[in-house]
Design an enzyme around this catalytic site. Sequence first.
Site, mmCIF file in Angstrom:
data_model
loop_
_atom_site.group_PDB
_atom_site.id
_atom_site.type_symbol
_atom_site.label_atom_id
_atom_site.label_comp_id
_atom_site.label_asym_id
_atom_site.label_seq_id
_atom_site.Cartn_x
_atom_site.Cartn_y
_atom_site.Cartn_z
ATOM 1 C CG ASP A 123 -5.210 5.341 -0.853
ATOM 2 O OD1 ASP A 123 -5.935 5.806 -1.758
ATOM 3 O OD2 ASP A 123 -5.597 4.462 -0.058
ATOM 4 C CG ASP A 137 -13.651 9.308 -1.922
ATOM 5 O OD1 ASP A 137 -13.661 8.367 -1.103
ATOM 6 O OD2 ASP A 137 -12.948 9.286 -2.946
ATOM 7 C CG ASP A 138 -16.074 6.157 2.594
ATOM 8 O OD1 ASP A 138 -17.288 5.986 2.752
ATOM 9 O OD2 ASP A 138 -15.195 5.454 3.124
ATOM 10 C CB CYS A 149 -10.302 3.059 -6.076
ATOM 11 S SG CYS A 149 -9.433 3.589 -4.594
ATOM 12 C CG ASN A 183 -10.848 0.609 0.773
ATOM 13 O OD1 ASN A 183 -9.731 0.915 0.388
ATOM 14 N ND2 ASN A 183 -11.898 1.371 0.588
ATOM 15 C CD1 TRP A 224 -2.908 1.474 0.677
ATOM 16 C CD2 TRP A 224 -1.491 2.356 2.172
ATOM 17 N NE1 TRP A 224 -3.374 2.713 1.006
ATOM 18 C CE2 TRP A 224 -2.515 3.285 1.926
ATOM 19 C CE3 TRP A 224 -0.478 2.696 3.073
ATOM 20 C CZ2 TRP A 224 -2.581 4.521 2.557
ATOM 21 C CZ3 TRP A 224 -0.529 3.935 3.705
ATOM 22 C CH2 TRP A 224 -1.588 4.831 3.449
ATOM 23 N NE ARG A 234 -10.376 1.717 4.754
ATOM 24 C CZ ARG A 234 -10.982 2.588 3.953
ATOM 25 N NH1 ARG A 234 -12.129 2.289 3.392
ATOM 26 N NH2 ARG A 234 -10.443 3.750 3.702
ATOM 27 C CE LYS A 276 -11.556 6.686 -5.002
ATOM 28 N NZ LYS A 276 -11.030 7.753 -4.130
ATOM 29 C CD1 TRP A 277 -15.445 -1.465 -7.541
ATOM 30 C CD2 TRP A 277 -17.464 -1.261 -8.477
ATOM 31 N NE1 TRP A 277 -16.092 -2.669 -7.387
ATOM 32 C CE2 TRP A 277 -17.336 -2.570 -7.950
ATOM 33 C CE3 TRP A 277 -18.653 -0.897 -9.124
ATOM 34 C CZ2 TRP A 277 -18.355 -3.509 -8.061
ATOM 35 C CZ3 TRP A 277 -19.658 -1.843 -9.228
ATOM 36 C CH2 TRP A 277 -19.510 -3.136 -8.694
ATOM 37 C CG ASP A 278 -12.138 2.323 -2.620
ATOM 38 O OD1 ASP A 278 -11.223 1.522 -2.865
ATOM 39 O OD2 ASP A 278 -11.993 3.333 -1.898
HETATM 40 C C1 GLA Z 1 -9.628 4.120 -0.046
HETATM 41 C C2 GLA Z 1 -9.341 4.878 -1.317
HETATM 42 C C3 GLA Z 1 -9.355 6.368 -1.059
HETATM 43 C C4 GLA Z 1 -10.669 6.786 -0.456
HETATM 44 C C5 GLA Z 1 -10.950 5.967 0.791
HETATM 45 C C6 GLA Z 1 -12.340 6.230 1.337
HETATM 46 O O1 GLA Z 1 -8.572 4.215 0.840
HETATM 47 O O2 GLA Z 1 -8.142 4.472 -1.870
HETATM 48 O O3 GLA Z 1 -9.116 7.065 -2.263
HETATM 49 O O4 GLA Z 1 -11.702 6.619 -1.398
HETATM 50 O O5 GLA Z 1 -10.833 4.582 0.545
HETATM 51 O O6 GLA Z 1 -12.627 5.463 2.430
#
Ligand code: GLA
Length: 717
Positions: free
Chosen positions: A539, A366-367, A517, A479, A199, A442, A475-477
């Site tokens: 990131d 974003d989130d 993402c 994590n 990361w 997370r 933006k399709w994340d």
């Molecule tokens: C991940 C993404 C970030 C952001 C956060 C939001 O870490 O890489 O760009 O969108 O999530 O929680």
Amino acid sequence: MPIWVNDNQFHIETSRTSYIFSLYKNRYLTHLYWGKKLSSDANLSYIPTEFIYSRPNATHVPVDETNRVFVSDLAMEFSVVGGGDYATPTLHARYADNSTVTELSFEGYMVYEGKRDISPMPSTYSEGDAQTLEIYLRDKRSNLKVTLLYTVFCKYDAICRSIIYKNESQDDIYLLSAQSATVDISGTNYEMLHLCGDWARERHIERIPVNHARCVIDSKRGMSGHMENPFIALLEKNAGEYMGEVFGFSLVYSGSFTASAEGTSCGKTRVTMGINDFNFEWRLASGEEFMTPEVVMAYSPCGLSRMSGIYHRLYRDKLCRGRYRGALRPMLINNWEGTTFDFDEKKLIDIAREGADLGLELFVLDDGWFAKRNGACSLGDWYVNTDKLPRGLEYLAKEVNALGMKFGLWFEPEMISPDSDLYRAHPDWCVHAKGRRRTENRSQLVLDISREEVREYILDTITKVLQSANIEYVKWDCNRTLTETSSMEQPHRYVIGLYKMLDTLTTRFPDILFESCAGGGGRFDPGILCYMPQTWTSDNTDPIARLAIQYGTSIVYPPITMGSHVGSIAVGMAGENQFLNTCAMAAMSGNFGYELDLNLFSEAEKAQAKSYVDLYRKIRPTIQYGEFYRLESPFEGDNVSWMFVDSDRAVLFTFQTKKMINGEERRVKLRGLDENALYEYNGERRTGAELMLAGVGIALERYEYASRCRVYEVIKK
Ligand code: GLA
């Protein structure tokens, strides 16, 4: 036709390369050649080499009673367990009688225009510019049919391989390893290049000697991951950016993969690539087919640069799809680094307004916009948080649109928070192993998208959101990775489920620009690019760290696919120390945007920030659709440079990452220009030959800070 058969030899030709293999003794598919183009009447029937009395058949298995050619001297195009080939097999299967021995016989071939659809696996696609060779093999005892696919994109210099396994028996067959391709390359003096990291330091370049070892990279995480990318290149020891032979292998897959290079005692190096066979077993029931993901192979006789160019062009034109494939990508402002979860309507609109003043084109929320999400909860509950956004997304999107910008939204669709309505309603919907702890990462779990009802739920809820407002970007994340899976099939079934969802959603919303993402660049792979034509690269928005990340990423992926933003690290950094400038130059080398609270910029910073937007607008076509050349590597020194070239303009970026007083002369030789053309460079007229052969001097100033960079436009006259 770039594919033909002559004297049992299958010839595959691209505009600059030849790839030849043969059917040897009606039993083995043996690789003969991959390299610079040979003449169309080339006949390589003198390969393989005979060993007359010099190989003992006690240690090596002869192909027949003459004892002159040995299995380990054959360069294989497909390798099985049994028969005397002891290097990594392409196929390892278990049959009804518990045996794992496979014995393939050749059943024929077919050549045709175009390319077969290998869904559910994503792949490159033909628009009348590809031809395919299919080779049919069969294990007669088990009735397993094997189809080897070779598609050639002649103009692009690329060959794509995959394999279809079909169970034509009445019994189950278990695939223990079903790789996508095997290539045995002559010689053992190679290095393997791979893209490794973690990361915030994704895709760093590493070269390791292969010689007579087996060098393996893999992911066991259920996604391609930050640590390794599904790509390797085999390089001659002296190969570099612009010299030496390079053989590239890139896997169109987003799940656990493996790739290895292995030097054998008999003078070959075997490359194998495909789905990771670790913790993998696939039941192939009677009548079923198994598609392996595609391996895209690119050869260069003159270093990494040409190989990268092949991948860049092919992936931009024949892998990425949809409306944005050939369209300029919008410059965006994303609120994440500026606000994290702490925002309301006003704060967002204030940021968007500043973005519009700078000339940005897309505002991305974003989130944190949904359910009770202010931290580790609510993933899966895709409805608007009306405390933060009382007038909903529709209002927000309208406000943003009124500022002249598009509106985009973040999702993390594959996830579920234990603290969510969805989890309370469906605690069994997450990926888990019965009776085992559900490891949180997370504070979240992963939805089991191999299940249709789960996919349907996600698609329905996301569709409702996307229809509720004018949302033009997603933006399709993703994590976290998979930990406890319920079976050895589940990781691959998960990936198939992901592709199905993405296929449905991108078909349903053809005008939306999707960006992928995964905690930054944890799933930057060709499989994902089939659906989402750009990926958030990392990131880490520190520009010096970014140089290495973007340089490494460019080994396979074109700059247009790399989301690269000026992050909040740049706030307060305008002026003398040049830091904002460095952030902007790094970000402008990809798909440009800002990711901070623009209200925190001083007036001077705003003016500077606007100048980058203006400049990027001017150079964007060259950055996004030009050819990319790496000039100085961040992995080799403190000076970094690269350039973008299209027909009438080039853009050169130079970075100096360490402070320097009284240093050595720095001369950068440009690439990709027309030697005989005249260019305007730095206010002067120079020929392409001067700029490329003599190079340009980069002024060395004394300065106190640890970064300095410049951008030069090179305009054809
Ligand atoms: C991940 C993404 C970030 C952001 C956060 C939001 O870490 O890489 O760009 O969108 O999530 O929680």
